[in-house]
Design a protein around this motif. Sequence first.
Motif, PDB file in Angstrom:
ATOM      1  N   ASN A 212      -3.990  -5.737  16.027  1.00 39.37           N
ATOM      2  CA  ASN A 212      -5.053  -6.307  16.864  1.00 39.37           C
ATOM      3  C   ASN A 212      -5.847  -7.379  16.123  1.00 39.37           C
ATOM      4  OD1 ASN A 212      -4.825  -4.881  19.405  1.00 39.37           O
ATOM      5  ND2 ASN A 212      -5.381  -3.047  18.283  1.00 39.37           N
ATOM      6  N   TRP A 213      -6.036  -7.181  14.823  1.00 41.93           N
ATOM      7  CA  TRP A 213      -6.754  -8.188  14.038  1.00 41.93           C
ATOM      8  C   TRP A 213      -5.958  -9.488  13.980  1.00 41.93           C
ATOM      9  CZ3 TRP A 213     -11.424  -9.259  12.698  1.00 41.93           C
ATOM     10  CH2 TRP A 213     -11.677 -10.176  11.672  1.00 41.93           C
ATOM     11  N   LEU A 214      -4.648  -9.390  13.788  1.00 42.90           N
ATOM     12  CA  LEU A 214      -3.798 -10.588  13.767  1.00 42.90           C
ATOM     13  C   LEU A 214      -3.799 -11.271  15.133  1.00 42.90           C
ATOM     14  CD1 LEU A 214      -0.738  -9.260  11.712  1.00 42.90           C
ATOM     15  CD2 LEU A 214      -2.509 -10.849  10.922  1.00 42.90           C
ATOM     16  N   ASP A 215      -3.675 -10.480  16.208  1.00 42.63           N
ATOM     17  CA  ASP A 215      -3.688 -11.046  17.567  1.00 42.63           C
ATOM     18  C   ASP A 215      -5.023 -11.709  17.874  1.00 42.63           C
ATOM     19  OD1 ASP A 215      -1.138 -10.094  17.899  1.00 42.63           O
ATOM     20  OD2 ASP A 215      -1.727  -8.330  19.068  1.00 42.63           O
ATOM     21  N   LEU A 216      -6.089 -11.063  17.447  1.00 43.29           N
ATOM     22  CA  LEU A 216      -7.436 -11.587  17.706  1.00 43.29           C
ATOM     23  C   LEU A 216      -7.660 -12.902  16.984  1.00 43.29           C
ATOM     24  CD1 LEU A 216     -10.066 -10.966  19.129  1.00 43.29           C
ATOM     25  CD2 LEU A 216     -10.745  -9.553  17.199  1.00 43.29           C
ATOM     26  N   ASN A 217      -7.220 -12.965  15.723  1.00 40.75           N
ATOM     27  CA  ASN A 217      -7.385 -14.205  14.964  1.00 40.75           C
ATOM     28  C   ASN A 217      -6.520 -15.327  15.501  1.00 40.75           C
ATOM     29  OD1 ASN A 217      -9.110 -14.053  12.280  1.00 40.75           O
ATOM     30  ND2 ASN A 217      -8.241 -12.032  12.657  1.00 40.75           N
ATOM     31  N   ILE A 219      -5.504 -15.653  18.875  1.00 42.13           N
ATOM     32  CA  ILE A 219      -5.940 -16.092  20.200  1.00 42.13           C
ATOM     33  C   ILE A 219      -7.278 -16.815  20.161  1.00 42.13           C
ATOM     34  CG2 ILE A 219      -7.203 -13.990  20.871  1.00 42.13           C
ATOM     35  CD1 ILE A 219      -5.909 -14.247  23.629  1.00 42.13           C
ATOM     36  N   ILE A 220      -8.111 -16.471  19.199  1.00 37.11           N
ATOM     37  CA  ILE A 220      -9.440 -17.088  19.143  1.00 37.11           C
ATOM     38  C   ILE A 220      -9.362 -18.568  18.795  1.00 37.11           C
ATOM     39  CG2 ILE A 220     -10.049 -16.770  16.694  1.00 37.11           C
ATOM     40  CD1 ILE A 220     -12.729 -15.610  17.672  1.00 37.11           C
ATOM     41  N   HIS A 221      -8.226 -18.993  18.194  1.00 38.30           N
ATOM     42  CA  HIS A 221      -8.028 -20.407  17.872  1.00 38.30           C
ATOM     43  C   HIS A 221      -7.259 -21.138  18.966  1.00 38.30           C
ATOM     44  CE1 HIS A 221      -9.736 -20.094  13.917  1.00 38.30           C
ATOM     45  NE2 HIS A 221      -8.901 -19.128  13.575  1.00 38.30           N
ATOM     46  N   THR A 222      -6.931 -20.424  20.041  1.00 35.01           N
ATOM     47  CA  THR A 222      -6.145 -21.032  21.115  1.00 35.01           C
ATOM     48  C   THR A 222      -6.995 -21.379  22.318  1.00 35.01           C
ATOM     49  OG1 THR A 222      -4.255 -19.722  20.395  1.00 35.01           O
ATOM     50  CG2 THR A 222      -4.110 -20.710  22.571  1.00 35.01           C
ATOM     51  N   ARG A 223      -7.842 -20.432  22.725  1.00 38.55           N
ATOM     52  CA  ARG A 223      -8.686 -20.687  23.890  1.00 38.55           C
ATOM     53  C   ARG A 223      -9.949 -19.844  23.825  1.00 38.55           C
ATOM     54  NH1 ARG A 223      -4.351 -17.656  25.487  1.00 38.55           N
ATOM     55  NH2 ARG A 223      -4.771 -15.681  26.559  1.00 38.55           N
ATOM     56  N   ILE A 224     -10.984 -20.418  24.395  1.00 39.61           N
ATOM     57  CA  ILE A 224     -12.277 -19.742  24.498  1.00 39.61           C
ATOM     58  C   ILE A 224     -12.794 -19.983  25.910  1.00 39.61           C
ATOM     59  CG2 ILE A 224     -14.701 -19.844  23.769  1.00 39.61           C
ATOM     60  CD1 ILE A 224     -13.109 -18.413  21.781  1.00 39.61           C
TER      61      ILE A 224
END
Length: 485
Positions: A212-217, A219-224
């Motif tokens: 989840n930490w890898l996924d979170l890091n 996706i947070i650089h892809t869209r907000i």
Amino acid sequence: MLRTNPRYWRGFALLLANRIIGMELLTMKITINQRAKNIMLFLSIIILFSLTGFIATTTAFDVSDSIYEGVFIGDIPVGGLSIDEAKSEIIINIKNQTANSPSYLTYKTQKWPIYANDIDLEINADDLAQQAYNIGRLGNIAKRLQEKIIAVNYGYTIPLSLHYNHVKLEAILNTIADSINSNPEDALLIYQNSNVNIQPEKNGHKVDLEKNWLDLNAIIHTRIPFTLELTVNEITPKILSKDLAEVDSLLSIYTTEFDPDNENRSKNISLAAKNVNHILVRPNDVFSFNNNVGERLSENGYKEAPVLIDGKLVLDWGGGVCQVSSTLYNAVLLANMSIEERTSHFRPPAYVPLGQDAAVADNLLDFKFKNTTDSNIYITTEILDREIIVQIFGKNNPTLSDIRIIGTNKKVLEPNTIIKQDPTLELGSQVVEYAGEKGFQITTYRIAFANGQEVKREHLAYDEFKAEDRIVRIGTKMLSNQLTK
């Protein structure tokens, strides 16, 4: 004459047909070749116009301050904008997106919002705008051309590269994980009013923090804002309802008593009993008391209490645990299981009949038995007031014989008396230093009965508890008047 011959006309017809077919094939070949040439010419014109348009477009951007068309920062289109315009667009877009709605972490029907302020979310608009402008402008000719073609035809995306407080984001993830995580719960056998009932198992849940930490890091650089479904692993309990499906009867029960006023010993008994409660033993599996109870150490919750070591009563960690193993031993005997390992105490304990104890010690003595039935058995151990109650459940077997444990050939070993001379005592006086202990010899059998008749006798053990010598000190000190005489 020749021309009226049918063979002549058949040959002529075949020759004519061949000529016609040959002419058709030639015509088709010419037509196909012409068609191919027309298609190639058409494609060449299209490519020429496209290339001309592409060159014109890229040349126009090369001599301008605009970012190439097709360039995106995250999901923000910045093609055709200047660096300053792109910077403003990025700031406005991110501000609007984060202000209007938070990002969410979700799991099934639950969702947890993450606001920009929660993680000190920031974006370096200057750097991103410059990166967008550099697309197609830096590097060798091949690299620049490749970036231009990708941008114009497919779109070129630059990650958002957001800056945020990793510690705060990790803390949020850990808090959410704590609210989701749960330990698995085994299916339980509940025995009430002589009925066996099964309480179904419950799966446990464990949030995969690393994934989840890898996924979170990522996706947070892809869209907000974003929505991320958390990865949660299910943990299957060790005992399932299906494991207890055939367990329908109480096979045996055995009870011993202890002194609840001895707090440390009672604590040790309760802890050991808890560790051998709700235990499933599958067919042909060997149960180990030590493996289930664990080492009797202070860090495991055990207390110092009186134990017999080499015949002497001393304080040791886990004193009283042997009463649990001995109670279990007798329940196992009555359930007609195979005894794999059992050792008697140095001195016979008072809580079970002579020859029916089972001593245990860390990394030294263990009690083991094997499930010799064709189905699972289930052990429950309960502390009730001053009693230890062990019950063994299994599949009902109407042919199961009545089991009794009998001690035979019992012999009492009287202690010897050891006389010690003591010059500190008056002549003729006596002091019993140690009263001694009787010893015993006994042979134990397990006997199966059917319809009141013995059908099987199994030798379990021959135990010998040595007598402890009686020690008496005799005074040898002579008084002064006795010396004068």
